[in-house]
Design a protein around this motif. Structure first.
Motif, PDB file in Angstrom:
ATOM      1  N   LEU A  69       0.814  -1.217   0.000  1.00 36.02           N
ATOM      2  CA  LEU A  69       0.000   0.000   0.000  1.00 36.02           C
ATOM      3  C   LEU A  69       0.848   1.267   0.000  1.00 36.02           C
ATOM      4  O   LEU A  69       0.453   2.289  -0.567  1.00 36.02           O
ATOM      5  N   SER A  70       2.021   1.217   0.645  1.00 42.39           N
ATOM      6  CA  SER A  70       2.842   2.418   0.768  1.00 42.39           C
ATOM      7  C   SER A  70       3.697   2.693  -0.469  1.00 42.39           C
ATOM      8  O   SER A  70       4.103   3.829  -0.696  1.00 42.39           O
ATOM      9  N   ILE A  74      -7.066  -1.837  -3.085  1.00 40.89           N
ATOM     10  CA  ILE A  74      -6.637  -0.451  -2.879  1.00 40.89           C
ATOM     11  C   ILE A  74      -5.268  -0.221  -3.515  1.00 40.89           C
ATOM     12  O   ILE A  74      -5.013   0.819  -4.133  1.00 40.89           O
ATOM     13  N   THR A  75      -4.384  -1.203  -3.366  1.00 42.34           N
ATOM     14  CA  THR A  75      -3.051  -1.064  -3.966  1.00 42.34           C
ATOM     15  C   THR A  75      -3.152  -0.936  -5.483  1.00 42.34           C
ATOM     16  O   THR A  75      -2.488  -0.077  -6.087  1.00 42.34           O
ATOM     17  N   ARG A 107      -2.971   2.723 -10.456  1.00 41.33           N
ATOM     18  CA  ARG A 107      -3.712   3.163 -11.652  1.00 41.33           C
ATOM     19  C   ARG A 107      -4.119   1.971 -12.520  1.00 41.33           C
ATOM     20  O   ARG A 107      -4.063   2.034 -13.752  1.00 41.33           O
ATOM     21  N   GLN A 108      -4.562   0.915 -11.865  1.00 38.16           N
ATOM     22  CA  GLN A 108      -5.123  -0.245 -12.548  1.00 38.16           C
ATOM     23  C   GLN A 108      -6.535  -0.482 -12.002  1.00 38.16           C
ATOM     24  O   GLN A 108      -6.784  -1.429 -11.259  1.00 38.16           O
ATOM     25  N   PRO A 109      -7.483   0.404 -12.351  1.00 38.38           N
ATOM     26  CA  PRO A 109      -8.804   0.356 -11.718  1.00 38.38           C
ATOM     27  C   PRO A 109      -9.601  -0.902 -12.023  1.00 38.38           C
ATOM     28  O   PRO A 109     -10.442  -1.320 -11.212  1.00 38.38           O
ATOM     29  N   ASP A 110      -9.356  -1.537 -13.178  1.00 35.13           N
ATOM     30  CA  ASP A 110     -10.082  -2.765 -13.475  1.00 35.13           C
ATOM     31  C   ASP A 110      -9.686  -3.886 -12.514  1.00 35.13           C
ATOM     32  O   ASP A 110     -10.545  -4.621 -11.998  1.00 35.13           O
ATOM     33  N   ALA A 132      -8.409  -3.344  -9.578  1.00 36.76           N
ATOM     34  CA  ALA A 132      -8.883  -2.897  -8.267  1.00 36.76           C
ATOM     35  C   ALA A 132     -10.334  -3.308  -8.054  1.00 36.76           C
ATOM     36  O   ALA A 132     -10.697  -3.840  -6.990  1.00 36.76           O
ATOM     37  N   GLU A 133     -11.172  -3.088  -9.052  1.00 38.52           N
ATOM     38  CA  GLU A 133     -12.594  -3.438  -8.911  1.00 38.52           C
ATOM     39  C   GLU A 133     -12.756  -4.940  -8.730  1.00 38.52           C
ATOM     40  O   GLU A 133     -13.593  -5.394  -7.922  1.00 38.52           O
ATOM     41  N   CYS A 134     -11.971  -5.710  -9.453  1.00 38.57           N
ATOM     42  CA  CYS A 134     -12.048  -7.165  -9.325  1.00 38.57           C
ATOM     43  C   CYS A 134     -11.785  -7.608  -7.888  1.00 38.57           C
ATOM     44  O   CYS A 134     -12.534  -8.412  -7.315  1.00 38.57           O
ATOM     45  N   TYR A 135     -10.729  -7.077  -7.284  1.00 38.10           N
ATOM     46  CA  TYR A 135     -10.393  -7.471  -5.914  1.00 38.10           C
ATOM     47  C   TYR A 135     -11.395  -6.924  -4.905  1.00 38.10           C
ATOM     48  O   TYR A 135     -11.660  -7.561  -3.871  1.00 38.10           O
TER      49      TYR A 135
END
Length: 421
Positions: A272-273, A321-322, A327-330, A332-335
């Motif tokens: 995350l950091s 969130i990571t 900048r990989q929103p697809d 992100a939504e999957c997870y």
């Protein structure tokens, strides 16, 4: 020869080892006579086994001072009296190396100011268990309702109770370490409550105290908890370098090295950091390590209640969130979908938090209507006590929506609703 059960019971009540009791006997002798005693763990072993049924006077009176009761109450039996020259005397008198005058002075001291100064309240495992129960109750409250002023205040009160026992009680080294650990855990919980309610200056003050107490405790689990909360605080304050340093500090604790579940959480916080520092490749490697460690974790191992939140669903949420920060929103939504499916029905605070992140992921993909529907599901019910982080995320969502579609029907409809959040 029978074990001295009374002495063993009192030692267990204080979580006291044979070596620790020997040291306390020597301390008591030094305070009462000015010269340090010579008891060793072997001495105490003879007491415990019953080999020594009646300790010599210095050590006997020191034992009484340490435990605040008579030698008989500690399970010792005076030597049998026998006839000598027509008189009845105790066989203790057969030891001329104990000067009568010095012995009388020494025993008299135990009833005077020297012993009075040692008579501190005893702190033992019962006190530790009580405070541990209070800590578990706080963690359950946080899991169900999230942080806030009430949780913060209660945690600080309990931290002060632990430190008061530390300052004003007589305890073994192990009990003192546990009291420091409890004080650190309570203070870290107060820090987390302030982070969760977005009162970051207060959280910063709690963090400094918690780190000091955790270091004094020597408890790797408490140290891990404190450093991961510190990483979250730095993250909330927009300080990625500090968040990275705190995440790496959590990875240096014994809990990270010994327990794969702690290691999984450490790697997830590290991931995350890292986007904030620009190290995207390392972030992806950290996610892989978090998943691998989680798969190796023993699900039946006993752990503090503070780790109860870290399930497969929580790991999916942190992974999502990571990816959003990468900048990989697809992805992100999957997870986020995986996370929300795996969360328990009673985890309302976590569900709203990850729902808000999923709305941001959908917004990044340009799916405005679905993003607004998802964001609406993250809005706390009217009259509920929400945490500060989710409303903050919804404000970020509102800003992002208006940057993309200012004046549109979907933005206007959302803005109307956002005024009530």
């Amino acid at each position: 020869m029978r074990e001295n059960v009374r002495l063993v019971t009192r030692m267990q009540a204080r979580d006291m080892s044979q070596t620790e009791l020997a040291e306390q006997i020597n301390d008591a002798v030094e305070q009462l006579t000015g010269r340090r005693g010579d008891a060793s763990d072997r001495t105490v072993r003879r007491y415990v086994s019953g080999e020594t049924r009646w300790p010599q006077s210095r050590q006997r009176v020191a034992l009484e001072a340490v435990f605040g009761c008579t030698a008989e109450e500690l399970g010792f039996t005076p030597r049998a009296k026998r006839a000598q020259g027509g008189a009845i005397v105790a066989s203790d008198a057969q030891h001329p190396q104990e000067e009568p005058v010095h012995r009388r002075t020494f025993i008299a001291a135990t009833t005077g100011t020297a012993l009075a100064g040692m008579a501190l309240p005893t702190v033992g495992t019962a006190d530790v268990r009580r405070l541990r129960g209070e800590l578990d109750a706080l963690w359950l409250l946080d899991d169900q309702e999230g942080g806030g002023p009430a949780l913060e205040g209660r945690a600080l009160t309990l931290s002060e109770q632990a430190m008061s026992l530390q300052r004003n009680g007589s305890a073994t080294q192990r009990v003192r370490g546990r009291l420091y650990g409890l004080a650190a855990a309570f203070t870290a919980t107060a820090m987390w409550a302030a982070v969760d309610s977005r009162r970051l200056d207060r959280a910063q003050r709690h963090m400094e105290s918690a780190i000091t107490l955790a270091g004094l405790s020597g408890d790797g689990q408490v140290q891990h908890q404190t450093w991961r909360y510190a990483a979250m605080l730095a993250d909330q304050r927009g300080r990625p370098a500090d968040a990275l340093a705190a995440a790496e500090a959590a990875m240096s604790t014994g809990a990270h090295r010994r327990d794969a579940l702690y290691a999984s959480l450490s790697h997830a916080r590290l991931a995350l950091s890292l986007p904030g520092t620009g190290d995207h490749r390392r972030a992806l490697r950290a996610l892989d390590r978090a998943a691998d460690a989680f798969s190796r974790a023993d699900g039946f191992e006993s752990r503090p209640a503070s780790m109860g939140f870290f399930t497969r669903g929580e790991l999916s949420g942190l992974t999502g969130i990571t990816y959003l920060r990468l900048r990989q929103p697809d992805q992100a939504e999957c997870y986020m979908h995986r996370c929300l499916t795996a969360l328990r029905p009673d985890q309302h605070r976590n569900r709203a938090y990850y729902m808000a992140h999923m709305a941001l992921a959908q917004l990044e993909q340009g799916d405005l209507e679905q993003a607004c529907t998802t964001a609406a599901a993250a809005v706390p019910p009217r009259g509920s006590v929400g945490t500060g982080r989710t409303p903050h995320l919804l404000q970020v969502f509102t800003t992002g929506l208006n940057m993309r579609a200012a004046g549109s029907a979907v933005a206007n409809e959302w803005n109307e609703r956002a005024r009530t959040i």
